[in-house]
Enzyme design. Sequence first.
Site: not given
Length: 341
Positions: A43, A263, A40, A38
């Site tokens: 990140h 978003g 995420t 993902c």
Amino acid sequence: MKALVKTESAVGLKLEDVELPTLGSDDILIKVQKTAICGTDLHIWNWDTWASNTIKTPMTIGHEFMGEVHELGANVQNFDVGDRVSAESHITGLNSRNAKAGKLHLDPDTVNIGVDRDGAFAEFIKVPAKNVIKLPDSIPDEIGAILDPFGNAVHATLSFDLVGEDVLVTGAGPIGIMSAAIAKHVGARNVLLTDINDNRLKLAKKVCDVETLNPLKEDLKAKMTEMGLKEGFDVGLEMSGSEQAIDQMMGAMIMGGNISLLGLPSDKIKFDLSKAIFKALNLKAIYGREIFETWYKGMALIDSGLNIENIITHKFHYSDFAEAFDLLNSGKAGKVILDWN
Ligand code: ZN
């Protein structure tokens, strides 16, 4: 067992041997088979400001997965060892006003798998049984691994009536593309998907039959005229988090139009609120899924013939995770699967 762990405050992940999770009486131990990476996770890999402020090391990350029930906690009913399953990654509490009112997706005490507690990039994961979803035979393993982000798209897209409507989707990442596919599938008249990355628009064309536009190269107003849109789009699905895309969407909406905002901007942005007010727009922020109603609708959409298989562009064995993360960082992939078999 093997697991991909954020071990220290630095870029990357380490493949480590960690202890098997200890099973609570309401938990299910799942043998992980397929996972998806993902934004995420990216990140967390890149260890940006959000990640370093959020993740407590050591943490096994990952929350998009499917697998097989391996062991049941003492209180768990309605599952059998061997069941094919996925899971909702938001583990909600029971005590807040919203949770007590049955609005689980609005519980402020929500704990996220692979962010706040050990996740799915491992050979096994334990999940509370209430979050585990049985997969029907109609859903292949790799689709089972992306139902969580597909659920974000389902939640955002089905927030408004789409039948016969003209829909603008800004941002052609995997969730934007899946949203465009859903809008088309449920009966929108025109669906236009925009992005400044041509690779993403090309991928979109492989997933669904929608119009695409690169706003750096083509004029949106001219495209709207070509599509026969006189007053603007009825529904907007904002999937980019980009200030320019949001501004362009506000300008292209019909009076009283509906917008789902999903978003995430990477920083504070400038937003022309007066445009939204003078157009009497209805803005809805989307976070996660409306938990089990979204899972139900999402699986029903797939059952009714919605095909999102082409959103998966690459597959790796978990031991090649570094290559998979590098590919995602390059922006040249759709959904990327890690195989844990
Ligand atoms: Zn995700």
